[in-house]
Motif scaffolding. Structure first.
Motif, PDB file in Angstrom:
ATOM      1  N   ASN A   1      13.944   1.839  -6.300  1.00 53.24           N
ATOM      2  CA  ASN A   1      12.958   0.772  -6.153  1.00 53.24           C
ATOM      3  C   ASN A   1      12.113   0.754  -7.418  1.00 53.24           C
ATOM      4  O   ASN A   1      11.457   1.743  -7.757  1.00 53.24           O
ATOM      5  N   LEU A   2      12.157  -0.355  -8.152  1.00 56.54           N
ATOM      6  CA  LEU A   2      11.449  -0.455  -9.431  1.00 56.54           C
ATOM      7  C   LEU A   2       9.984  -0.839  -9.237  1.00 56.54           C
ATOM      8  O   LEU A   2       9.599  -1.360  -8.185  1.00 56.54           O
ATOM      9  N   ALA A   3       9.193  -0.600 -10.285  1.00 56.56           N
ATOM     10  CA  ALA A   3       7.751  -0.855 -10.212  1.00 56.56           C
ATOM     11  C   ALA A   3       7.445  -2.325  -9.964  1.00 56.56           C
ATOM     12  O   ALA A   3       6.419  -2.654  -9.355  1.00 56.56           O
ATOM     13  N   ASP A   4       8.331  -3.249 -10.459  1.00 52.27           N
ATOM     14  CA  ASP A   4       8.062  -4.671 -10.268  1.00 52.27           C
ATOM     15  C   ASP A   4       8.706  -5.221  -8.999  1.00 52.27           C
ATOM     16  O   ASP A   4       8.640  -6.420  -8.732  1.00 52.27           O
ATOM     17  N   ASP A   5       9.344  -4.352  -8.204  1.00 49.99           N
ATOM     18  CA  ASP A   5       9.858  -4.777  -6.901  1.00 49.99           C
ATOM     19  C   ASP A   5       8.698  -4.868  -5.920  1.00 49.99           C
ATOM     20  O   ASP A   5       7.661  -4.226  -6.114  1.00 49.99           O
ATOM     21  N   PRO A   6       8.858  -5.640  -4.840  1.00 56.03           N
ATOM     22  CA  PRO A   6       7.749  -5.795  -3.888  1.00 56.03           C
ATOM     23  C   PRO A   6       7.306  -4.464  -3.288  1.00 56.03           C
ATOM     24  O   PRO A   6       8.123  -3.579  -3.027  1.00 56.03           O
ATOM     25  N   ALA A   7       6.002  -4.347  -3.070  1.00 55.79           N
ATOM     26  CA  ALA A   7       5.441  -3.112  -2.504  1.00 55.79           C
ATOM     27  C   ALA A   7       6.026  -2.825  -1.130  1.00 55.79           C
ATOM     28  O   ALA A   7       6.231  -1.664  -0.754  1.00 55.79           O
ATOM     29  N   ILE A   8       6.310  -3.872  -0.386  1.00 54.71           N
ATOM     30  CA  ILE A   8       6.813  -3.692   0.965  1.00 54.71           C
ATOM     31  C   ILE A   8       8.190  -3.037   0.964  1.00 54.71           C
ATOM     32  O   ILE A   8       8.540  -2.262   1.858  1.00 54.71           O
ATOM     33  N   GLU A   9       8.964  -3.312  -0.094  1.00 54.77           N
ATOM     34  CA  GLU A   9      10.286  -2.695  -0.217  1.00 54.77           C
ATOM     35  C   GLU A   9      10.145  -1.192  -0.458  1.00 54.77           C
ATOM     36  O   GLU A   9      10.981  -0.397  -0.041  1.00 54.77           O
TER      37      GLU A   9
ATOM     38  N   ALA B   1       1.567   1.801  -2.135  1.00 55.78           N
ATOM     39  CA  ALA B   1       2.093   0.594  -1.476  1.00 55.78           C
ATOM     40  C   ALA B   1       1.567   0.500  -0.050  1.00 55.78           C
ATOM     41  O   ALA B   1       1.206  -0.584   0.431  1.00 55.78           O
ATOM     42  N   LEU B   2       1.493   1.651   0.620  1.00 54.32           N
ATOM     43  CA  LEU B   2       0.968   1.686   1.988  1.00 54.32           C
ATOM     44  C   LEU B   2      -0.497   1.247   1.999  1.00 54.32           C
ATOM     45  O   LEU B   2      -0.928   0.504   2.889  1.00 54.32           O
ATOM     46  N   ARG B   3      -1.260   1.691   0.994  1.00 50.80           N
ATOM     47  CA  ARG B   3      -2.679   1.304   0.899  1.00 50.80           C
ATOM     48  C   ARG B   3      -2.811  -0.198   0.637  1.00 50.80           C
ATOM     49  O   ARG B   3      -3.689  -0.855   1.198  1.00 50.80           O
ATOM     50  N   GLU B   4      -1.923  -0.725  -0.209  1.00 52.99           N
ATOM     51  CA  GLU B   4      -1.951  -2.157  -0.525  1.00 52.99           C
ATOM     52  C   GLU B   4      -1.702  -3.005   0.718  1.00 52.99           C
ATOM     53  O   GLU B   4      -2.401  -3.992   0.967  1.00 52.99           O
ATOM     54  N   ILE B   5      -0.709  -2.610   1.501  1.00 48.87           N
ATOM     55  CA  ILE B   5      -0.394  -3.359   2.727  1.00 48.87           C
ATOM     56  C   ILE B   5      -1.529  -3.234   3.734  1.00 48.87           C
ATOM     57  O   ILE B   5      -1.912  -4.199   4.397  1.00 48.87           O
ATOM     58  N   SER B   6      -2.096  -2.026   3.829  1.00 44.00           N
ATOM     59  CA  SER B   6      -3.205  -1.801   4.757  1.00 44.00           C
ATOM     60  C   SER B   6      -4.411  -2.675   4.400  1.00 44.00           C
ATOM     61  O   SER B   6      -5.060  -3.243   5.281  1.00 44.00           O
ATOM     62  N   ALA B   7      -4.694  -2.794   3.093  1.00 51.99           N
ATOM     63  CA  ALA B   7      -5.817  -3.632   2.650  1.00 51.99           C
ATOM     64  C   ALA B   7      -5.551  -5.097   2.975  1.00 51.99           C
ATOM     65  O   ALA B   7      -6.457  -5.826   3.391  1.00 51.99           O
ATOM     66  N   ALA B   8      -4.285  -5.538   2.805  1.00 50.48           N
ATOM     67  CA  ALA B   8      -3.937  -6.932   3.113  1.00 50.48           C
ATOM     68  C   ALA B   8      -4.090  -7.211   4.606  1.00 50.48           C
ATOM     69  O   ALA B   8      -4.420  -8.325   5.008  1.00 50.48           O
ATOM     70  N   ARG B   9      -3.881  -6.180   5.434  1.00 50.93           N
ATOM     71  CA  ARG B   9      -4.036  -6.343   6.886  1.00 50.93           C
ATOM     72  C   ARG B   9      -5.494  -6.205   7.324  1.00 50.93           C
ATOM     73  O   ARG B   9      -5.802  -6.323   8.506  1.00 50.93           O
ATOM     74  N   LYS B  10      -6.387  -5.930   6.350  1.00 51.55           N
ATOM     75  CA  LYS B  10      -7.817  -5.775   6.611  1.00 51.55           C
ATOM     76  C   LYS B  10      -8.096  -4.648   7.615  1.00 51.55           C
ATOM     77  O   LYS B  10      -8.963  -4.750   8.475  1.00 51.55           O
ATOM     78  N   GLU B  11      -7.330  -3.550   7.458  1.00 48.69           N
ATOM     79  CA  GLU B  11      -7.554  -2.377   8.317  1.00 48.69           C
ATOM     80  C   GLU B  11      -8.739  -1.573   7.799  1.00 48.69           C
ATOM     81  O   GLU B  11      -9.051  -1.598   6.605  1.00 48.69           O
ATOM     82  N   VAL B  12      -9.371  -0.826   8.684  1.00 46.00           N
ATOM     83  CA  VAL B  12     -10.490   0.030   8.284  1.00 46.00           C
ATOM     84  C   VAL B  12      -9.924   1.165   7.418  1.00 46.00           C
ATOM     85  O   VAL B  12      -9.047   1.906   7.869  1.00 46.00           O
ATOM     86  N   PRO B  13     -10.384   1.307   6.176  1.00 43.27           N
ATOM     87  CA  PRO B  13      -9.807   2.337   5.293  1.00 43.27           C
ATOM     88  C   PRO B  13     -10.279   3.737   5.651  1.00 43.27           C
ATOM     89  O   PRO B  13     -11.354   3.926   6.223  1.00 43.27           O
TER      90      PRO B  13
END
Length: 465
Positions: free
Chosen positions: A214-222, A258-270
Motif C-alpha cells: 500500500n503506497l503513501a498516495d493510496d487511500p488511507a482507507i485501503e 490512517a485510523l486516526r484520519e478516519i476517526s476524525a472524519a467520523r467526528k469521534e471523541v479522540p
C-alpha cells in the motif's frame, strides 16, 4: 434478485459517504458505488443509524457528485480470494495482483476480518526461528508463534532490516522447506516499494513470499485493510496448508495514522494524542491473530515494525503495542549515528518467550548461559565507559578496562553485521564466546563451568590461531 440501488447520498466527508433511506443493510457490508461517468468504486458500511448508513469508500470520495451517484449494498463482507499460488506474487492493499501476472484462481474466499485465536485452543510457542541477525538470534530470540515488534525511529534502517529478515528467516530442522513469509507494507513511498520488490526478486526470496503493498498516495482507507488481507493470507497458508508463516508488517505507525484520519472524519471523541479510544482494541484484533493452534501443524509468527514519533517509547502506538505483544526489539539512534547496522540496542530490547525457544535440541545447550553473560558483560562495559568519562580512564581497574574494551568490540563485531550477512545460530554463539575471551575468566559468573571448559577453550584457541 438484484440488490437495491440507492440514489440517496446526502453527505461526503473525506473517505466517508452518508446514504439515507436504506433498508436491510448490515454493519461491515460491502457497497458498490457507481459514479455518473460509469466509474465503480468499493466501500463498506462503517456505521448504521436507523435508515442511514455511513459508508467508507476505499478509493476515496474525490470526484463523487452527491446528486448523481448510485450505491448498491452487496450483502457480503470484504473477502480475500486465497490459493497457495499466492506465493511469489505481489498484491496491492486491496488484494489485486500488481506484478503483471494472471489473477489468482481462488481455492476459497475468506473474510479478511478473521478472528483472534481462542486462548483455550492455543499451543505455547516453543520453537526457535533463525533470522540470521545475531542481536535477535543470540540475545532476544524469535519463537515460532510469537509477536515480536521492532520499535524504530524516523530515518532508521528498519526497512532494510525488514527485508533482511524476510530473506533470511527460517525454522531449523525438517520444517525448513515449509516456511513462508507474508510481507505487508503500509503507507510506504514508491521508492521503498521498489526496493522491497527488487530485493526480493534479486535474492530469490520472492518465491516463498506473498507481498501486499500500500503506497503513501493510496487511500488511507485501503491502508486499514492491508494488514488484515496479509493476516488472512497467512492464516490460510498456516492452517490449511500446514506452513510456518512469518508475517512482517511495516509500518504500523502509518496504519495508526490512517485510523486516526478516519476517526476524525467520523467526528469521534479522540483519545491520547488524537488517536481513537479504540486503538488498543483495534491493534489487538490484528496482533492476536498470531500463534499456534492445538492439533494444527502450521503457525503464524508476527514481526510488526513501527516508527516511534520523536523516538518516544511512551507514544500511544509503541506503548499499546508493548502491552499486547511479547517483547520488543528497539533500534538505537546512537548506534545508527556510529554507522552500526543493524542498530539494535540489546539492553532495552526484550523477547519474553526467548527461554522457550532455546537450549538443547532447539539451539544449543549453552545458549541461555551465554546470552545472560553477554548481557551482564555489555552492561558492565557501558557502566565502565560512563565512569571513564567522569573520572578519566586512569581511574578504572584492570577489570573495568577489560569490560569497556568488551563493550566496544561487542558493538563492532556482534551487533554490527552486513546487510546480506546471514549468520547461523552456531556462528552467533561462537562469536559470543570469542568476545568473552576479552574479560577475565573469573568474571564469567553467569555460565556454568562445564560450558566454559567446552566452549571458551575452543574460542581461545581460535583466537590464538
Amino acid at each position: 434478485m438484484l440488490p437495491k440501488e440507492y440514489k440517496t447520498v446526502s453527505n461526503l466527508s473525506g473517505p466517508l459517504m452518508m446514504v439515507e433511506r436504506v433498508g436491510d443493510v448490515s454493519y461491515d457490508e460491502l457497497a458498490e458505488i457507481r459514479l455518473a461517468n460509469g466509474e465503480k468504486r468499493r466501500g463498506k458500511v462503517l456505521e448504521l443509524d436507523g435508515d442511514k448508513a455511513l459508508v467508507q469508500v476505499y478509493e476515496g470520495s474525490s470526484g463523487i457528485d452527491v446528486a448523481s451517484t448510485k450505491v448498491r449494498f452487496l450483502g457480503d463482507v470484504l473477502k480475500l480470494p486465497v490459493s497457495k499460488d499466492m506465493l511469489g506474487r505481489i498484491f496491492n492493499g486491496r488484494g489485486d495482483p500488481i506484478d503483471g501476472g494472471a489473477a489468482i484462481l481462488a481455492e476459497t474466499s475468506l473474510d479478511v476480518n478473521g478472528n483472534p485465536m481462542n486462548p483455550f485452543s492455543r499451543d505455547y510457542p516453543s520453537e526457535f526461528i533463525q533470522t540470521g541477525i545475531s542481536t535477535i538470534d543470540g540475545m532476544n530470540p524469535l519463537v515460532r508463534g510469537q509477536k515480536l515488534p521492532i520499535f524504530s525511529g524516523s530515518g532508521m534502517p528498519h526497512n532494510r532490516m525488514a527485508a533482511q529478515i524476510a530473506r533470511q528467516a527460517t525454522v531449523l530442522g525438517g520444517s525448513a522447506g515449509n516456511f513462508a513469509v507474508v510481507f505487508a507494507a503500509m503507507g510506504i513511498t514508491y521508492e521503498e516499494a521498489s526496493f522491497f520488490m527488487e530485493d526480493f526478486r534479486k535474492t530469490g526470496a520472492l518465491e516463498r513470499t506473498v507481498m501486499f503493498v500500500n503506497l503513501a498516495d493510496d487511500p488511507a482507507i485501503e491502508r486499514i485493510a492491508t494488514p488484515r488481507l496479509a493476516l488472512t493470507c497467512a492464516e490460510y497458508l498456516a492452517f490449511e496448508h500446514g506452513m510456518h508463516v512469518l508475517v512482517i508488517l511495516t509500518d504500523l505507525t502509518n496504519y495508526c495514522e490512517a485510523l486516526r484520519e478516519i476517526s476524525a472524519a467520523r467526528k469521534e471523541v479522540p483519545g491520547r494524542r488524537g488517536y481513537p479510544g479504540y486503538l488498543y482494541t483495534d491493534l489487538a484484533t490484528m496482533y492476536e491473530r498470531a500463534g499456534r493452534l492445538s492439533g494444527r501443524e502450521g503457525s503464524i509468527t508476527q514481526l510488526p515494525i513501527l516508527t516511534m514519533p520523536e523516538d518516544d517509547k511512551t507514544h500511544p502506538i509503541p506503548d499499546l503495542t508493548g502491552y499486547i505483544t511479547e517483547g520488543q526489539i528497539i533500534l538505537a539512534r546512537a548506534l545508527h549515528l556510529k554507522g552500526i547496522y543493524p542498530p539494535v540496542d540489546v539492553m532495552p530490547s526484550l523477547s519474553r518467550l526467548k527461554d522457550k525457544g532455546i537450549g538443547k535440541g532447539k539451539t544449543r545447550e549453552d545458549h541461555a548461559d551465554l546470552m545472560n553473560q553477554l548481557f551482564a558483560a555489555y552492561s558492565r562495559g557501558k557502566e565502565a565507559k560512563e565512569l571513564a568519562v567522569i573520572l578519566g580512564e586512569s581511574a578504572l581497574s584492570d577489570e573495568d578496562k577489560a569490560f569497556a574494551k568488551f563493550s566496544d568490540r561487542f558493538e563492532d563485531e556482534y551487533v554490527r553485521q552486513g546487510e546480506y550477512e546471514n549468520r547461523t545460530i552456531e556462528q552467533t554463539l561462537a562469536l559470543g564466546w570469542k568476545l568473552l575471551t576479552i574479560v577475565p575468566r573469573r568474571e564469567l559468573k553467569r555460565v556454568r563451568d562445564e560450558y566454559i571448559e567446552k566452549y571458551l577453550l575452543g574460542a581461545v584457541l581460535d583466537k590464538e590461531a
